[in-house]
Design an enzyme around this catalytic site. Sequence first.
Site, PDB file in Angstrom:
ATOM      1  N   LYS A 109       0.812  -1.214   0.000  1.00  0.00           N
ATOM      2  CA  LYS A 109       0.000   0.000   0.000  1.00  0.00           C
ATOM      3  C   LYS A 109       0.849   1.269   0.000  1.00  0.00           C
ATOM      4  O   LYS A 109       0.396   2.324  -0.436  1.00  0.00           O
ATOM      5  CB  LYS A 109      -0.966  -0.031   1.161  1.00  0.00           C
TER       6      LYS A 109
HETATM    7  C1  LIG Z   1      -4.615  -4.486   1.481  1.00  0.00           C
HETATM    8  C2  LIG Z   1      -3.885  -5.744   1.390  1.00  0.00           C
HETATM    9  C3  LIG Z   1      -4.289  -6.772   0.515  1.00  0.00           C
HETATM   10  C4  LIG Z   1      -5.533  -6.659  -0.340  1.00  0.00           C
HETATM   11  O1  LIG Z   1      -5.442  -5.663  -1.319  1.00  0.00           O
HETATM   12  P1  LIG Z   1      -6.759  -5.107  -2.021  1.00  0.00           P
HETATM   13  O2  LIG Z   1      -6.309  -4.013  -2.911  1.00  0.00           O
HETATM   14  O3  LIG Z   1      -7.635  -4.600  -0.914  1.00  0.00           O
HETATM   15  O4  LIG Z   1      -7.387  -6.227  -2.728  1.00  0.00           O
HETATM   16  C5  LIG Z   1      -3.513  -7.898   0.440  1.00  0.00           C
HETATM   17  N1  LIG Z   1      -2.408  -8.044   1.184  1.00  0.00           N
HETATM   18  C6  LIG Z   1      -1.992  -7.096   2.050  1.00  0.00           C
HETATM   19  C7  LIG Z   1      -0.773  -7.337   2.855  1.00  0.00           C
HETATM   20  C8  LIG Z   1      -2.708  -5.911   2.174  1.00  0.00           C
HETATM   21  O5  LIG Z   1      -2.292  -4.968   3.015  1.00  0.00           O
END
Ligand SMILES: *Cc1c(COP(=O)(O)O)cnc(C)c1O
Length: 478
Positions: A110
């Site tokens: 993210k």
């Molecule tokens: C947010 C997250 C996901 C999922 O991603 P999306 O974009 O919500 O599908 C998967 N793995 C981790 C470690 C995350 O922080």
Amino acid sequence: MEYVSTRGQIRPIGFSQAVMMGLADDGGLVVPKDIPDVRGRCDDWRGLPYEDLALEVMTPFVGDIPRDDMRDMIHRTYDVRNYGGPVAPVARVGQMFVLELFHGPTMAFKDVALQLLGNLFEYILARRASGARAMNILAATSGDTGSAAICGVRGRKGINIFVMHPHGRVSPIQERQMTAVLDDNVHNIALEGSFDDCQRIMKELFGDLEFKNRYCLGAVNSVNWARVLAQIVYYFSTAAEVQKLTGAAKVRFAVPTGNFGDVLAGWYAMKMGAPISGLILATNENDILARFFSTGEYSLAQVRQTLSPSMDIQLASNFERYLYYRVGQDGDRLRGLMKQFARTGRLTVPCGCGPAGVSACPGGINRTDPDFQAGAAKTADVLDAIRQCHSRHGYVLDPHTACGWAVAEKFLPGDPIICLATAHPAKFPAAIEQATGRNDLARHPRIDKLMSMSTRSTLLANDKQAVREFIVNRLERP
Ligand SMILES: *Cc1c(COP(=O)(O)O)cnc(C)c1O
């Protein structure tokens, strides 16, 4: 580029406004009016440094920010000082590839988008009339968005951030990564509910336009288009890199999925013309999306807690963007579907293989959409994947990445598979120890340091009104 709402009831807006609006004012999601076709340019882009590729991929979506300013923001975002090395390195692990997206400051993918979003907010606010240079971010997090968003905006002038996390349902490390940030502009809320409750309250507060406008609310969840946009870039960079390594004409990506944001970015990349033959969507036991792509029916179930908390989601907000394309970009039709879903908790869409329907699906199997293969990883599958990947290849997967890995293994023959590694295993040491019996595999000095830092957060009832009052009190206090 102009942006419209999936529910068809806002006037077209530019990129900057789309970023600031977050959730569309009609309750839908903001989407670009067209998907640019860059097929002819992929060859020229080969070998570009990540920052330069990012500028090329993003430019057709921007329009109202001068290219030099975008370049400057992108370079600041992906600077080695933030990443300590490449933004999106690829490792060969056994028969698959792993795309390590966890080298940013909070060690989850993210960061790649939220560091950019922080810079975009600051840039756009600074160019506004002096009375309108403030915003208040409201976020819901299942664990990683919160810390990455906080890290993206902490200490920035004119920006406050309110982050709701489900009390007791994020990992202790994830919680500390958020609550150990003591800047005055950071407000953590531990909500007595699930992530879906956090997300619902967020959407309801955004839906109260009077409140949203009065307090200049902005969004950092993947409802914000800029998040998806920033993530499109690494699909291009990685597809090119793995093409070069393997000589394959096309590649596949296996994506662990919660809110359907990351995998949607992959889908956009595919539609733009990146050499991608398919996406492998992986969920944990919260398998609403896996079920959708196997049956064509989207139906809500109870949220279950798993080893991969950032994917403990039923209502995937970005799925609405995908559905919008599935109904032929018809906002009125989608509005009807979403209403039906709100009433009944179910919706179905026709097979994506065109007018011939299921009979045109490869192998006659209704995969719902030939762009996707999908599966759900159970807890035992995740633990097996972590254990086996470590014992066979000496590589430690975090439990989210392990969902993708476990599902991808079922689809192995075919174009090369790249598993998105969405978090550093050190964020989830308990799962690693449960899988391998070892507590020395998932360590990181940044995480060790967290445990001795002071924290701050406020426990609130699972109630929109309580959250609203908390925000008002914080913003109105002298
Ligand atoms: C947010 C997250 C996901 C999922 O991603 P999306 O974009 O919500 O599908 C998967 N793995 C981790 C470690 C995350 O922080």
